[in-house]
Design a protein around this motif. Structure first.
Motif, PDB file in Angstrom:
ATOM      1  N   LYS A   1       1.287  -1.729   0.253  1.00 30.44           N
ATOM      2  CA  LYS A   1       0.359  -0.210  -0.471  1.00 30.44           C
ATOM      3  C   LYS A   1       1.078   0.969   0.198  1.00 30.44           C
ATOM      4  O   LYS A   1       0.331   1.972  -0.703  1.00 30.44           O
ATOM      5  N   LEU A   2       2.388   1.266   0.670  1.00 30.09           N
ATOM      6  CA  LEU A   2       2.784   2.395   0.940  1.00 30.09           C
ATOM      7  C   LEU A   2       3.935   2.518  -0.830  1.00 30.09           C
ATOM      8  O   LEU A   2       3.992   3.887  -0.804  1.00 30.09           O
ATOM      9  N   ASP A   3       3.806   1.438  -1.515  1.00 30.24           N
ATOM     10  CA  ASP A   3       4.398   1.760  -2.655  1.00 30.24           C
ATOM     11  C   ASP A   3       2.794   1.731  -3.536  1.00 30.24           C
ATOM     12  O   ASP A   3       3.649   2.555  -4.574  1.00 30.24           O
ATOM     13  N   GLY A   4       2.310   2.279  -3.673  1.00 28.37           N
ATOM     14  CA  GLY A   4       1.085   2.656  -4.442  1.00 28.37           C
ATOM     15  C   GLY A   4       1.344   4.028  -3.640  1.00 28.37           C
ATOM     16  O   GLY A   4       1.234   4.892  -4.813  1.00 28.37           O
ATOM     17  N   HIS A   5       1.228   4.688  -2.858  1.00 24.53           N
ATOM     18  CA  HIS A   5       0.593   5.559  -2.499  1.00 24.53           C
ATOM     19  C   HIS A   5       2.007   6.677  -2.967  1.00 24.53           C
ATOM     20  O   HIS A   5       1.758   7.683  -3.033  1.00 24.53           O
ATOM     21  N   THR A   6       3.076   5.773  -2.464  1.00 21.94           N
ATOM     22  CA  THR A   6       4.683   6.429  -2.750  1.00 21.94           C
ATOM     23  C   THR A   6       4.486   6.715  -4.363  1.00 21.94           C
ATOM     24  O   THR A   6       4.405   7.915  -5.322  1.00 21.94           O
ATOM     25  N   GLN A   7       4.033   5.787  -5.479  1.00 17.79           N
ATOM     26  CA  GLN A   7       3.612   6.332  -7.131  1.00 17.79           C
ATOM     27  C   GLN A   7       2.755   7.090  -7.036  1.00 17.79           C
ATOM     28  O   GLN A   7       3.085   8.479  -7.938  1.00 17.79           O
ATOM     29  N   ILE A   8       1.668   6.984  -6.437  1.00 17.96           N
ATOM     30  CA  ILE A   8       0.828   8.136  -6.784  1.00 17.96           C
ATOM     31  C   ILE A   8       1.262  10.044  -5.847  1.00 17.96           C
ATOM     32  O   ILE A   8       1.113  10.031  -6.810  1.00 17.96           O
ATOM     33  N   LEU A   9       2.592   9.238  -4.558  1.00 15.70           N
ATOM     34  CA  LEU A   9       2.888  10.555  -4.881  1.00 15.70           C
ATOM     35  C   LEU A   9       3.849  11.336  -5.815  1.00 15.70           C
ATOM     36  O   LEU A   9       3.971  12.424  -6.046  1.00 15.70           O
ATOM     37  N   ASN A  10       4.416  10.481  -6.304  1.00 11.28           N
ATOM     38  CA  ASN A  10       5.115  10.333  -7.682  1.00 11.28           C
ATOM     39  C   ASN A  10       4.793  11.309  -8.844  1.00 11.28           C
ATOM     40  O   ASN A  10       5.216  12.229  -9.535  1.00 11.28           O
ATOM     41  N   GLU A  11       3.632  10.260  -9.091  1.00 16.54           N
ATOM     42  CA  GLU A  11       2.588  11.455 -10.145  1.00 16.54           C
ATOM     43  C   GLU A  11       1.921  12.738  -9.822  1.00 16.54           C
ATOM     44  O   GLU A  11       2.212  13.214 -11.313  1.00 16.54           O
ATOM     45  N   HIS A  12       1.415  13.110  -8.656  1.00 19.75           N
ATOM     46  CA  HIS A  12       1.281  14.032  -8.422  1.00 19.75           C
ATOM     47  C   HIS A  12       3.173  15.008  -8.545  1.00 19.75           C
ATOM     48  O   HIS A  12       2.629  16.357  -8.773  1.00 19.75           O
ATOM     49  N   SER A  13       3.679  14.703  -7.589  1.00 18.23           N
ATOM     50  CA  SER A  13       5.082  15.391  -8.061  1.00 18.23           C
ATOM     51  C   SER A  13       5.466  15.460  -8.982  1.00 18.23           C
ATOM     52  O   SER A  13       5.797  16.766  -9.237  1.00 18.23           O
ATOM     53  N   LYS A  14       5.379  14.826 -10.398  1.00 21.68           N
ATOM     54  CA  LYS A  14       5.486  15.053 -11.493  1.00 21.68           C
ATOM     55  C   LYS A  14       4.375  16.305 -12.593  1.00 21.68           C
ATOM     56  O   LYS A  14       5.308  17.105 -12.967  1.00 21.68           O
ATOM     57  N   VAL A  15       3.534  16.024 -11.386  1.00 22.38           N
ATOM     58  CA  VAL A  15       2.341  16.503 -12.585  1.00 22.38           C
ATOM     59  C   VAL A  15       2.488  18.327 -11.679  1.00 22.38           C
ATOM     60  O   VAL A  15       2.296  19.230 -12.645  1.00 22.38           O
ATOM     61  N   LEU A  16       3.188  18.422 -10.673  1.00 22.88           N
ATOM     62  CA  LEU A  16       3.417  19.165 -10.120  1.00 22.88           C
ATOM     63  C   LEU A  16       4.397  20.169 -10.148  1.00 22.88           C
ATOM     64  O   LEU A  16       4.516  21.875 -10.798  1.00 22.88           O
ATOM     65  N   GLU A  17       5.689  19.643 -10.004  1.00 16.55           N
ATOM     66  CA  GLU A  17       6.402  19.847 -11.796  1.00 16.55           C
ATOM     67  C   GLU A  17       5.536  20.441 -13.055  1.00 16.55           C
ATOM     68  O   GLU A  17       6.998  21.384 -13.470  1.00 16.55           O
ATOM     69  N   GLU A  18       5.604  19.783 -13.645  1.00 18.78           N
ATOM     70  CA  GLU A  18       5.136  20.328 -14.748  1.00 18.78           C
ATOM     71  C   GLU A  18       4.272  21.883 -14.722  1.00 18.78           C
ATOM     72  O   GLU A  18       4.604  22.658 -15.811  1.00 18.78           O
ATOM     73  N   HIS A  19       2.857  22.456 -13.295  1.00 21.48           N
ATOM     74  CA  HIS A  19       2.337  23.098 -13.758  1.00 21.48           C
ATOM     75  C   HIS A  19       3.542  24.290 -12.799  1.00 21.48           C
ATOM     76  O   HIS A  19       3.332  24.975 -13.310  1.00 21.48           O
ATOM     77  N   THR A  20       4.779  23.702 -12.086  1.00 22.82           N
ATOM     78  CA  THR A  20       5.410  24.686 -12.430  1.00 22.82           C
ATOM     79  C   THR A  20       6.326  25.288 -13.262  1.00 22.82           C
ATOM     80  O   THR A  20       6.780  25.771 -13.263  1.00 22.82           O
ATOM     81  N   GLU A  21       7.188  24.839 -14.152  1.00 26.63           N
ATOM     82  CA  GLU A  21       7.497  24.733 -15.320  1.00 26.63           C
ATOM     83  C   GLU A  21       6.646  25.805 -16.113  1.00 26.63           C
ATOM     84  O   GLU A  21       7.167  26.851 -16.690  1.00 26.63           O
ATOM     85  N   ILE A  22       4.742  25.673 -16.059  1.00 22.83           N
ATOM     86  CA  ILE A  22       4.437  26.161 -16.683  1.00 22.83           C
ATOM     87  C   ILE A  22       4.250  27.453 -16.342  1.00 22.83           C
ATOM     88  O   ILE A  22       4.384  28.977 -17.703  1.00 22.83           O
ATOM     89  N   LEU A  23       3.987  27.737 -14.615  1.00 21.13           N
ATOM     90  CA  LEU A  23       4.020  28.704 -14.046  1.00 21.13           C
ATOM     91  C   LEU A  23       5.127  29.814 -14.123  1.00 21.13           C
ATOM     92  O   LEU A  23       4.857  31.004 -14.447  1.00 21.13           O
ATOM     93  N   ASN A  24       5.907  28.785 -14.232  1.00 22.22           N
ATOM     94  CA  ASN A  24       7.526  30.181 -14.300  1.00 22.22           C
ATOM     95  C   ASN A  24       7.844  30.566 -16.361  1.00 22.22           C
ATOM     96  O   ASN A  24       7.727  32.082 -15.960  1.00 22.22           O
ATOM     97  N   ALA A  25       6.900  29.952 -16.960  1.00 22.42           N
ATOM     98  CA  ALA A  25       7.179  30.260 -17.797  1.00 22.42           C
ATOM     99  C   ALA A  25       6.535  31.364 -18.538  1.00 22.42           C
ATOM    100  O   ALA A  25       6.281  32.197 -19.137  1.00 22.42           O
ATOM    101  N   HIS A  26       4.682  31.174 -17.862  1.00 23.57           N
ATOM    102  CA  HIS A  26       3.808  32.337 -18.183  1.00 23.57           C
ATOM    103  C   HIS A  26       4.304  33.213 -16.989  1.00 23.57           C
ATOM    104  O   HIS A  26       4.655  34.958 -17.503  1.00 23.57           O
ATOM    105  N   THR A  27       4.800  33.299 -15.910  1.00 21.08           N
ATOM    106  CA  THR A  27       5.796  34.336 -15.057  1.00 21.08           C
ATOM    107  C   THR A  27       6.529  34.803 -15.928  1.00 21.08           C
ATOM    108  O   THR A  27       6.449  36.787 -15.872  1.00 21.08           O
ATOM    109  N   LYS A  28       7.824  34.630 -16.366  1.00 21.98           N
ATOM    110  CA  LYS A  28       8.871  35.088 -18.158  1.00 21.98           C
ATOM    111  C   LYS A  28       8.292  35.808 -18.889  1.00 21.98           C
ATOM    112  O   LYS A  28       8.146  37.120 -19.341  1.00 21.98           O
TER     113      LYS A  28
END
Length: 121
Positions: free
Chosen positions: A15-42
């Protein structure tokens, strides 16, 4: 009992591995959104710089327009003064013409009187 605990630990770990995988996916999405936000900020920063340049040009144009308006007011005042002086000179010239006409009439009468006096001799 050890087997049961081991099974529970495996289940928890799974279960912990499943949650870690979901957390990793959320982290990737968050990084993508952060990159988009940085581009918009520029882009927003660039627009802000352009807007600042436009504001400076607008301020300069406003100063130029105010200077031209002041100059126009000064010229209007000078023209009004010149018109006053011209009207004054025109009045004086009319007066001088009237005086010259009177002098001509009087001179003509005097010549006439002189001619009459010469004829009396």
């Amino acid at each position: 009992m050890e087997n049961e605990i081991l099974e529970l630990l495996k289940d928890i770990n799974s279960k912990l591995d499943g949650h870690t995988q979901i957390l990793n996916e959320h982290s990737k999405v968050l990084e993508e959104h952060t990159e988009i936000l940085n581009a918009h900020t520029k882009v927003l920063d660039e627009h802000t710089r352009v807007l600042d340049k436009h504001t400076i040009v607008l301020d300069e144009n406003t100063q130029i327009l105010r200077a031209l308006e002041h100059s126009s007011e000064v010229h209007k005042t000078e023209i009004d003064k010149a018109n006053y002086v011209i009207a004054n000179v025109e009045g004086n010239v009319k007066g001088i013409r009237e005086d010259l006409t009177a002098v001509e009439i009087i001179t003509s009468k005097n010549w006439n009187d002189i001619s009459k006096l010469k004829a009396v001799k």
